[in-house]
Design a protein around this motif. Structure first.
Motif, mmCIF file in Angstrom:
data_model
loop_
_atom_site.group_PDB
_atom_site.id
_atom_site.type_symbol
_atom_site.label_atom_id
_atom_site.label_comp_id
_atom_site.label_asym_id
_atom_site.label_seq_id
_atom_site.Cartn_x
_atom_site.Cartn_y
_atom_site.Cartn_z
ATOM 1 N N VAL A 1 -2.841 13.293 8.371
ATOM 2 C CA VAL A 1 -3.794 12.840 7.360
ATOM 3 C C VAL A 1 -3.058 11.923 6.386
ATOM 4 N N GLY A 2 -3.391 10.650 6.443
ATOM 5 C CA GLY A 2 -2.805 9.674 5.534
ATOM 6 C C GLY A 2 -3.735 9.444 4.357
ATOM 7 N N SER A 3 -3.230 9.656 3.145
ATOM 8 C CA SER A 3 -4.036 9.498 1.930
ATOM 9 C C SER A 3 -3.701 8.160 1.271
ATOM 10 N N PHE A 4 -4.748 7.411 0.949
ATOM 11 C CA PHE A 4 -4.581 6.066 0.403
ATOM 12 C C PHE A 4 -5.485 5.836 -0.806
ATOM 13 N N GLU A 5 -5.030 4.982 -1.686
ATOM 14 C CA GLU A 5 -5.842 4.441 -2.778
ATOM 15 C C GLU A 5 -5.822 2.932 -2.606
ATOM 16 N N ILE A 6 -6.936 2.365 -2.127
ATOM 17 C CA ILE A 6 -6.914 0.987 -1.654
ATOM 18 C C ILE A 6 -8.118 0.199 -2.174
ATOM 19 N N ASN A 7 -8.005 -1.113 -2.059
ATOM 20 C CA ASN A 7 -9.131 -1.995 -2.305
ATOM 21 C C ASN A 7 -10.001 -2.040 -1.044
ATOM 22 N N PRO A 8 -11.259 -2.452 -1.167
ATOM 23 C CA PRO A 8 -12.139 -2.431 0.003
ATOM 24 C C PRO A 8 -11.678 -3.311 1.156
ATOM 25 N N ASP A 9 -10.821 -4.301 0.889
ATOM 26 C CA ASP A 9 -10.358 -5.179 1.974
ATOM 27 C C ASP A 9 -9.023 -4.726 2.561
ATOM 28 N N ILE B 1 0.835 -1.202 0.000
ATOM 29 C CA ILE B 1 0.000 0.000 0.000
ATOM 30 C C ILE B 1 0.867 1.248 0.000
ATOM 31 N N LYS B 2 0.564 2.171 -0.906
ATOM 32 C CA LYS B 2 1.276 3.446 -0.948
ATOM 33 C C LYS B 2 0.567 4.444 -0.033
ATOM 34 N N MET B 3 1.360 5.290 0.608
ATOM 35 C CA MET B 3 0.814 6.207 1.597
ATOM 36 C C MET B 3 1.464 7.580 1.437
ATOM 37 N N LYS B 4 0.642 8.609 1.493
ATOM 38 C CA LYS B 4 1.114 9.985 1.546
ATOM 39 C C LYS B 4 0.530 10.621 2.799
ATOM 40 N N LYS C 1 -11.221 1.277 -6.935
ATOM 41 C CA LYS C 1 -10.423 1.633 -5.764
ATOM 42 C C LYS C 1 -11.150 2.662 -4.895
ATOM 43 N N HIS C 2 -10.820 2.632 -3.602
ATOM 44 C CA HIS C 2 -11.337 3.597 -2.642
ATOM 45 C C HIS C 2 -10.257 4.640 -2.369
ATOM 46 N N LEU C 3 -10.566 5.910 -2.582
ATOM 47 C CA LEU C 3 -9.674 6.994 -2.195
ATOM 48 C C LEU C 3 -10.130 7.464 -0.822
ATOM 49 N N VAL C 4 -9.294 7.273 0.172
ATOM 50 C CA VAL C 4 -9.685 7.577 1.546
ATOM 51 C C VAL C 4 -8.546 8.288 2.262
ATOM 52 N N ASP C 5 -8.904 9.287 3.061
ATOM 53 C CA ASP C 5 -7.958 9.966 3.940
ATOM 54 C C ASP C 5 -8.257 9.533 5.375
#
Length: 310
Positions: free
Chosen positions: A249-257, A149-152, A298-302
């Motif tokens: 604030v961690g920004s992610f582009e992830i799958n639902p699991d 997982i990539k994280m900003k 993908k889910h874009l979530v902070d």
């Protein structure tokens, strides 16, 4: 990577581990151990789990059982009940269940076998480590999923935010249908009131409990949308102010699991190097897209974690 800040986190976790090791026969509660670590009680358990790779309760239970296993062989004249009490168990029945679950045999059978290394006698368990082995503190939850997982991360100063919320008490992890139903119900209330003005309207979930610590049936979750301060609410729809202040604030582009892995990455990798510790306010997720419109779903979530200087 800022080794100075990570070393501070490692030092605090090590102090807790040392304290646990030296007080296994005593009652070890979350509040007292959080004080040893100088972390907020509200966030300590999540930090411990992310860095050590075991929940606090599993870690304590494991050390107690492993100490008891050693004493069963080392002190053959001591009764099993004496050893159980000496290792912090409330009684022989609780100890027997825990020991059997961990080693796959009774304490008396283990003693009779004379095994001094449990490696060949234990059954598989997701929380189990080799006897006497304490995992690397800064490599907790070291899963392939988390590593991929990539994280900003940015530290931001937020203003107080008024939200309308719908509350759920009970299990929610991995239940995307539950979240969809809760937000749909909230939207049905907000729509006729002209409160849905995307993308200006923020959507978030606020978490009050650590799923690794609180029973599933007691977990508290609020799904929320941002609203004007003077909005009136009714029925099961509530209104509250999400406290402003400094947040990581961690920004992610992830799958639902991958939500749990994203949380672990932020709490276990970024936070210990950051120079911050969690503040005494709830964490929350802010949803930045509609996954149905993403080409890969993908889910874009902070993920927002309240912080203060270390």
């Amino acid at each position: 990577m800022n080794s100075k800040y990570r070393d501070e986190y490692i030092g605090r976790i090590n102090r807790v581990i040392d304290y646990i090791q030296n007080h296994l026969e005593e009652q070890l509660d979350l509040e007292s151990l959080a004080r040893v670590a100088h972390f907020s009680k509200f966030h300590f358990h999540r930090i411990f789990t992310a860095m050590v790779g075991e929940t606090l309760n599993s870690f304590i239970k494991r050390l107690r059982i492993e100490k008891a296993a050693t004493q069963l062989i080392a002190y053959p004249k001591s009764s099993i009940t004496e050893i159980a009490l000496n290792c912090g168990f409330s009684g022989s029945s609780q100890f027997s269940r825990s020991f059997n679950e961990y080693f796959g045999m009774s304490a008396s059978a283990y003693r009779q076998s004379g095994l001094k290394n449990s490696k060949n006698s234990k059954t598989e368990s997701k929380d189990r480590k080799a006897v006497g082995q304490i995992p690397p503190y800064f490599d907790g939850a070291n899963s392939k999923q988390k590593r991929g997982i990539k994280m900003k991360v940015e530290v931001k100063k937020l203003d107080d935010t008024t939200v309308a919320y719908l509350r759920h008490i009970g299990p929610y992890q991995g239940n995307s249908e539950l979240f969809e139903n809760l937000f749909t119900k909230l939207f049905k209330w907000a729509g006729p009131r002209d409160l849905l003005n995307f993308p200006e309207t923020g959507m978030m979930s606020i978490y009050y409990d650590d799923p690794n610590l609180t029973e599933d049936s007691k977990l508290r979750l609020d799904v929320c949308i941002t609203i004007p301060e003077d909005t009136e609410v009714d029925g099961e729809i509530g209104k509250m102010v999400v406290a402003g202040g400094k947040y990581a604030v961690g920004s992610f582009e992830i799958n639902p699991d991958e939500y749990a892995a994203a949380w672990e990455k932020l709490m276990g990798e970024w936070l210990p190097d950051s120079g911050f510790v969690p503040d005494d306010k709830p964490c929350f997720e802010m949803y930045m897209n509609d996954p149905k419109e993403h080409p890969e779903g993908k889910h874009l979530v902070d993920i927002y974690v309240p912080v203060k200087p270390i």
